[in-house]
Design a protein around this motif. Structure first.
Motif, mmCIF file in Angstrom:
data_model
loop_
_atom_site.group_PDB
_atom_site.id
_atom_site.type_symbol
_atom_site.label_atom_id
_atom_site.label_comp_id
_atom_site.label_asym_id
_atom_site.label_seq_id
_atom_site.Cartn_x
_atom_site.Cartn_y
_atom_site.Cartn_z
ATOM 1 N N ARG A 41 0.836 -1.203 0.000
ATOM 2 C CA ARG A 41 0.000 0.000 0.000
ATOM 3 C C ARG A 41 0.872 1.255 0.000
ATOM 4 N N ASP A 42 1.931 1.242 0.809
ATOM 5 C CA ASP A 42 2.866 2.376 0.834
ATOM 6 C C ASP A 42 3.515 2.581 -0.527
ATOM 7 N N ARG A 43 3.912 1.485 -1.171
ATOM 8 C CA ARG A 43 4.546 1.588 -2.488
ATOM 9 C C ARG A 43 3.559 2.146 -3.519
ATOM 10 N N ARG A 44 2.298 1.700 -3.461
ATOM 11 C CA ARG A 44 1.274 2.238 -4.376
ATOM 12 C C ARG A 44 1.093 3.727 -4.138
ATOM 13 N N ARG A 45 0.991 4.133 -2.869
ATOM 14 C CA ARG A 45 0.817 5.556 -2.551
ATOM 15 C C ARG A 45 2.014 6.377 -3.031
ATOM 16 N N ASN A 46 3.207 5.812 -2.917
ATOM 17 C CA ASN A 46 4.403 6.501 -3.384
ATOM 18 C C ASN A 46 4.351 6.698 -4.895
#
Length: 185
Positions: free
Chosen positions: A149-154
């Motif tokens: 999820r963090d990678r997608r948001r990034n």
């Protein structure tokens, strides 16, 4: 060594990254009658201030010092907030540049006296610039996404940055063209 040389060295110096979880935060606030608008629901500006406060705390934590709001993108109000709602503002750094950070914010609300799950009532993306004691931009640590999820948001934050820069460039080009044509607006 000159101040300029010191600044150039600091710009090339490697800053260790920080995980997103190191600065993630939640700000909670119960809404009262003083927060309402003419319709009797919580004023959007009250929610926006809470969003800016939470995002500012996250930006300051991540950058290790003062950070100022540079822009607010895509503030979306999804549901009205009422007096008596307990509002939770969840914020995290999604992306970092050299001196700036995008902070993503989710706004949730739940009745103060009920045990039902909170409902998402808003979201926003803000860009903060880290500044030194003189108000000059300063370097920020890279953000380290920890989950999918963090990678997608990034990745999404990088897309928003590209769009912000393209929009700014197009506006500046239009203004330059109008000025060259003699328009004074």
């Amino acid at each position: 060594m000159t101040d300029q040389a010191t600044t150039a060295e600091a710009d090339t110096e490697e800053i260790p990254g920080k995980p997103i979880s190191a600065s993630r935060t939640t700000l909670s606030h119960i809404m009262t009658h003083s927060d309402t608008n003419l319709l009797g629901t919580v004023h959007g500006g009250v929610i926006m201030k809470l969003v800016d406060d939470a995002a500012g705390a996250v930006a300051g934590r991540h950058s290790g010092g003062p950070a100022v709001t540079a822009s607010m993108d895509e503030m979306a109000f999804l549901e009205p907030v009422r007096v008596g709602d307990l509002v939770h503002v969840k914020a995290q750094v999604n992306w970092t540049g050299r001196t700036s950070m995008e902070v993503g914010v989710r706004v949730l609300a739940e009745r103060w006296n009920e045990s039902t799950p909170p409902t998402q009532v808003g979201s926003a993306y803000l860009v903060f610039a880290a500044v030194d004691a003189d108000g000059k931009p300063r370097r920020v640590p890279p953000v380290i996404p920890e989950t999918d999820r963090d990678r997608r948001r990034n990745q999404e934050a990088q897309i928003r940055r590209t769009h912000r820069l393209a929009r700014r460039r197009a506006i500046m080009e239009l203004r330059a063209e109008r000025a060259a044509e003699g328009f004074d607006d």
